[in-house]
Every structure is written in structure tokens, then in C-alpha cells.
Design a protein around this motif. Structure first.
Motif, mmCIF file in Angstrom:
data_model
loop_
_atom_site.group_PDB
_atom_site.id
_atom_site.type_symbol
_atom_site.label_atom_id
_atom_site.label_comp_id
_atom_site.label_asym_id
_atom_site.label_seq_id
_atom_site.Cartn_x
_atom_site.Cartn_y
_atom_site.Cartn_z
ATOM 1 N N GLU A 32 0.829 -1.219 0.000
ATOM 2 C CA GLU A 32 0.000 0.000 0.000
ATOM 3 C C GLU A 32 0.859 1.263 0.000
ATOM 4 O O GLU A 32 2.078 1.209 0.205
ATOM 5 C CB GLU A 32 -0.942 0.013 1.208
ATOM 6 N N THR A 34 -0.565 4.511 1.487
ATOM 7 C CA THR A 34 -0.878 5.462 2.570
ATOM 8 C C THR A 34 0.215 5.426 3.624
ATOM 9 O O THR A 34 0.588 6.454 4.198
ATOM 10 C CB THR A 34 -2.253 5.143 3.197
ATOM 11 N N ILE A 35 0.747 4.241 3.859
ATOM 12 C CA ILE A 35 1.838 4.096 4.837
ATOM 13 C C ILE A 35 3.036 4.964 4.437
ATOM 14 O O ILE A 35 3.765 5.474 5.287
ATOM 15 C CB ILE A 35 2.213 2.603 4.971
ATOM 16 N N LYS A 93 -5.216 10.962 0.793
ATOM 17 C CA LYS A 93 -5.400 9.629 1.381
ATOM 18 C C LYS A 93 -6.662 9.038 0.759
ATOM 19 O O LYS A 93 -7.756 9.596 0.912
ATOM 20 C CB LYS A 93 -5.530 9.743 2.905
ATOM 21 N N THR A 112 -5.192 3.244 0.899
ATOM 22 C CA THR A 112 -5.260 2.591 2.216
ATOM 23 C C THR A 112 -5.323 1.069 2.023
ATOM 24 O O THR A 112 -5.333 0.570 0.895
ATOM 25 C CB THR A 112 -6.531 3.007 2.954
ATOM 26 N N VAL A 113 -5.441 0.368 3.130
ATOM 27 C CA VAL A 113 -5.613 -1.087 3.054
ATOM 28 C C VAL A 113 -6.834 -1.417 2.194
ATOM 29 O O VAL A 113 -6.771 -2.273 1.301
ATOM 30 C CB VAL A 113 -5.753 -1.689 4.471
ATOM 31 N N SER A 147 -13.217 1.779 10.257
ATOM 32 C CA SER A 147 -12.486 1.851 8.982
ATOM 33 C C SER A 147 -13.138 0.993 7.903
ATOM 34 O O SER A 147 -13.595 -0.131 8.161
ATOM 35 C CB SER A 147 -11.049 1.378 9.185
ATOM 36 N N ASP A 149 -11.542 -0.505 5.900
ATOM 37 C CA ASP A 149 -10.690 -1.702 5.773
ATOM 38 C C ASP A 149 -11.474 -2.953 6.181
ATOM 39 O O ASP A 149 -11.276 -4.028 5.612
ATOM 40 C CB ASP A 149 -9.450 -1.598 6.678
ATOM 41 N N LYS A 166 -3.580 -1.560 15.954
ATOM 42 C CA LYS A 166 -2.959 -0.720 16.976
ATOM 43 C C LYS A 166 -3.936 -0.412 18.090
ATOM 44 O O LYS A 166 -5.134 -0.298 17.855
ATOM 45 C CB LYS A 166 -2.539 0.621 16.367
ATOM 46 N N PHE A 196 0.186 -4.583 16.996
ATOM 47 C CA PHE A 196 1.046 -3.749 16.158
ATOM 48 C C PHE A 196 2.383 -3.475 16.839
ATOM 49 O O PHE A 196 3.346 -4.183 16.568
ATOM 50 C CB PHE A 196 0.302 -2.459 15.784
ATOM 51 N N THR A 270 -6.054 8.777 11.906
ATOM 52 C CA THR A 270 -4.953 7.802 11.940
ATOM 53 C C THR A 270 -3.605 8.462 11.634
ATOM 54 O O THR A 270 -2.646 8.274 12.397
ATOM 55 C CB THR A 270 -5.264 6.610 11.011
ATOM 56 N N LEU A 274 -0.495 8.537 14.402
ATOM 57 C CA LEU A 274 0.794 7.900 14.110
ATOM 58 C C LEU A 274 1.933 8.916 14.233
ATOM 59 O O LEU A 274 2.979 8.623 14.810
ATOM 60 C CB LEU A 274 0.790 7.305 12.697
HETATM 61 N N1 PSU Z 1 -1.954 1.899 10.428
HETATM 62 C C1 PSU Z 1 -0.613 2.181 10.379
HETATM 63 N N2 PSU Z 1 -0.129 2.908 9.374
HETATM 64 C C2 PSU Z 1 -0.940 3.366 8.375
HETATM 65 C C3 PSU Z 1 -2.347 3.021 8.421
HETATM 66 C C4 PSU Z 1 -2.803 2.311 9.464
HETATM 67 O O1 PSU Z 1 0.122 1.797 11.255
HETATM 68 O O2 PSU Z 1 -0.453 4.026 7.459
HETATM 69 C C5 PSU Z 1 -3.224 3.462 7.303
HETATM 70 C C6 PSU Z 1 -3.569 2.248 6.420
HETATM 71 O O3 PSU Z 1 -3.488 2.663 5.062
HETATM 72 C C7 PSU Z 1 -5.009 1.951 6.786
HETATM 73 C C8 PSU Z 1 -5.518 3.315 7.082
HETATM 74 O O4 PSU Z 1 -5.732 1.311 5.771
HETATM 75 O O5 PSU Z 1 -4.467 3.943 7.795
HETATM 76 C C9 PSU Z 1 -6.806 3.306 7.885
HETATM 77 O O6 PSU Z 1 -7.335 4.589 7.876
HETATM 78 P P1 PSU Z 1 -8.880 4.801 8.259
HETATM 79 O O7 PSU Z 1 -8.981 4.434 9.713
HETATM 80 O O8 PSU Z 1 -9.122 6.255 7.991
HETATM 81 O O9 PSU Z 1 -9.674 3.891 7.373
#
Ligand code: PSU
Ligand code: MN
Length: 314
Positions: A32, A34-35, A93, A112-113, A147, A149, A166, A196, A270, A274
Motif C-alpha cells: 500500500e 498510505t503508509i 489519502k 489505504t488497506v 475503517s 478496511d 494498533k 502492532f 490515523t 501515528l
Molecule cells: N496503520 C498504520 N499505518 C498506516 C495506516 C494504518 O500503522 O499508514 C493506514 C492504512 O493505510 C489503513 C488506514 O488502511 O491507515 C486506515 O485509515 P482509516 O482508519 O481512515 O480507514
């Protein structure tokens, strides 16, 4: 027996080496973005992205980092494109619902995931490596922040290797939702579901497997039965790299409280948490984050190889 592979969706732009590997039935691992763009600071983000690709290659699979560039869904990126994702100030994102808008407006987007899973599946990739899954946020019983996800895992046939959820999230509720959605959650090599940064969470993993071949069999059997959706393969952070709950939990509580005070909501939560946890831990959480992604890349490459060996011939 000759293998014919499903044709990738025509809207996708595959890197030549990814297209060749998929056509030949060779193992490919999706990654992915977004990381890279929203999960880690520069330059560690792009160093991590390059290193993870190298680990996947060393493990005998082809890496395919996924992102939207100038509105085009790209499967497999060059070194310059990874650098752009790590540095460009206007990379959105992009979760599932954002895909049409970012593509129509021809912008850059980090997936994202959820959106990486969907694009991987459209390309014909069955294994995807990330760091952490999104989940049910703390306080979601009021905010309803869950999420995408999780819903994506319920519908899209991709195995997602992560280091768990996490504790910025509500781990117990996340596991409950994954159960309701019919998503197998299987932890590699240990009984406890990891959180995590830490090998502990206080929750027993719903399933355990000690063998990569067994994980590949789970994938084959699930999809052969017509049970749509993904598998959450959980790989605990190596013991030498972990932060104990005692070390990390106060920092997480502080970051969550700050997000609340500052009124940060929705997709910004998120990345904010982080970033704050990296600052509050003097960078230690970043070292742990990178170590667990490396570890997941090794498992993901092995899983992609094992699955390629048992995958049905179409
Ligand atoms: N957790 C991490 N690093 C990240 C993410 C989650 O440790 O970069 C990112 C991933 O791309 C995940 C997204 O899919 O955050 C989830 O965001 P949201 O809760 O807005 O769906
Ligand atoms: Mn959300």
C-alpha cells in the motif's frame, strides 16, 4: 497443464514486470501507499518503501506498490514514483469511496488497506503486505468511526498480512466486527493477537497457524468454497523490536486525547495519531513500525510463493 490468468481490469496500469509475473502465475505481493504518504515521515518512508520491495524480491516474489498517479490506478511503481509519494505535498489519502473522485480529478492518491485490496484484486493479486489494519476506533459507539478496511476484508478476496490492530483503536470491538463480517483472523506462530507495536493485546487470536503452507491452503479452500472476502493474516512484531504495552500505552492515550482536544476526526485521525506517537516516543515507534513491516514482507513473499504453488489453474 497450461495456466491462463484472469485479465487485469483495463482501467489499471500495471508495471511490465508485474504484468509478466501475473500472466505467468508467478508470486506477486501488493503493497500500500498510505503508509508512505501519510504513515511515516520523510525520508524514512521512502527508505522503508524501497527496502520492503527488496525484501519481497529476495523472498522470490514481485513487489507491486499500488497508488493513484495523475488519476491513474498504478500497480507497481518506479523508484522515482515512490519518492514522489513520499515527498509531494498534494497526495490525498484514498480509501474506497475516494477512488472515483481522485481518478476523475486526475490527482495523486495514496491507497489505504481497503483501496489497495480492491485494486490488487482487480489486478489478480492475492497477497498484500501492510503494517497495521484500520479498525473500530475508540469511542466508535458514539462516533461510528469504523475503517472501511473491515468491510473491504468482508468482500474482497485478498490475504492481508499485518502486525495486527494498533491500540489507537478498540481491538476487542475490531475483532468482534471481523467475526460478524466472516473474516478469518489467523495469527502466525503464537496464540495471542498482537497489537502492532507489541506482541501482546490481552486478546487471544481467533485462529493460529504455524505453517505458511497451511495459510496458503486456507486461502485456496476459502475461495474454492465461494466464501467471498479476505483473510487477515497477523504476524507479531519480532520480540527484539517490540514496544511493550507499558512503554506505548500512555503515549497512545496522550495522542488520542490530543486528537480529541484538537477536534481531529475522520480520515485525518490515523495519520495524526501515528505522527504524534512517533514524536512522543522520540522516534522509537517509527523504528518498531519499520521493523514490523519488514517482517511482514518476508512472510508475505513466502505466502505468495506458497499460494502460487496451490492456486487453482483457471
Ligand atoms: N496503520 C498504520 N499505518 C498506516 C495506516 C494504518 O500503522 O499508514 C493506514 C492504512 O493505510 C489503513 C488506514 O488502511 O491507515 C486506515 O485509515 P482509516 O482508519 O481512515 O480507514
Ligand atoms: Mn474512519
Amino acid at each position: 497443464m497450461t495456466r491462463t490468468t484472469p485479465t487485469p481490469h483495463p482501467a489499471l496500469a500495471l508495471a511490465p514486470e508485474v504484468a509478466e509475473a501475473l500472466a505467468a502465475g508467478r508470486p506477486v505481493v501488493a503493497l500500500e501507499s498510505t503508509i508512505i504518504s501519510h504513515g511515516m515521515p520523510y525520508p524514512r518512508n521512502v527508505e522503508m518503501a524501497r527496502e520492503v520491495e527488496r525484501i519481497v524480491r529476495d523472498g522470490g516474489a514481485t513487489p507491486a506498490t499500488i497508488a493513484i498517479l495523475d488519476g491513474v490506478a498504478r500497480i507497481g511503481l518506479s523508484a522515482d514514483e515512490l519518492e514522489l509519494l513520499a515527498t509531494h505535498e498534494d497526495v490525498a489519502k484514498v480509501s474506497i469511496r475516494d477512488l472515483p473522485h481522485i481518478m476523475a480529478t486526475k490527482r495523486h492518491g495514496a491507497t489505504t488497506v481497503a483501496s489497495t485490496m480492491r485494486l490488487a484484486a482487480l489486478a489478480g493479486i492475492k497477497v498484500f503486505v501492510t503494517g497495521g489494519l484500520g479498525g473500530v476506533h475508540r469511542g466508535a459507539e458514539n462516533s461510528m468511526d469504523v475503517s472501511a478496511d473491515l468491510t473491504e476484508l468482508s468482500t474482497t478476496d485478498v490475504a492481508v498480512v499485518s502486525a495486527g490492530v494498533k491500540s489507537i483503536l478498540d481491538i476487542g470491538r475490531t475483532l468482534e466486527v471481523l467475526e460478524t463480517l466472516g473474516v478469518p483472523v489467523v495469527t502466525f506462530g503464537v496464540n495471542e493477537y498482537p497489537s502492532f507495536y507489541s506482541r501482546e493485546s490481552g486478546f487471544t487470536s481467533p485462529m493460529r497457524s504455524d505453517s505458511i503452507e497451511e495459510l496458503a491452503d486456507m486461502m485456496r479452500i476459502k475461495w474454492d468454497l465461494g466464501l467471498a472476502g479476505g483473510i487477515s493474516v497477523t504476524n507479531p512484531v519480532p520480540a527484539e523490536d517490540e514496544m511493550t504495552p507499558a512503554e506505548i500505552s500512555e503515549l497512545i492515550d496522550q495522542a488520542v486525547a490530543e486528537a480529541e482536544q484538537r477536534g481531529i476526526v475522520g480520515k485525518d485521525i490515523t495519520p495524526f495519531l501515528l505522527g504524534r506517537i512517533v514524536e512522543l516516543s522520540d522516534g522509537k515507534s517509527l523504528d518498531t513500525n519499520i521493523a514490523l513491516v519488514r517482517n511482514n514482507a518476508r512472510l508475505g513473499a513466502a505466502l505468495a510463493k506458497a499460494y502460487a504453488a496451490v492456486a487453482p489453474v483457471n
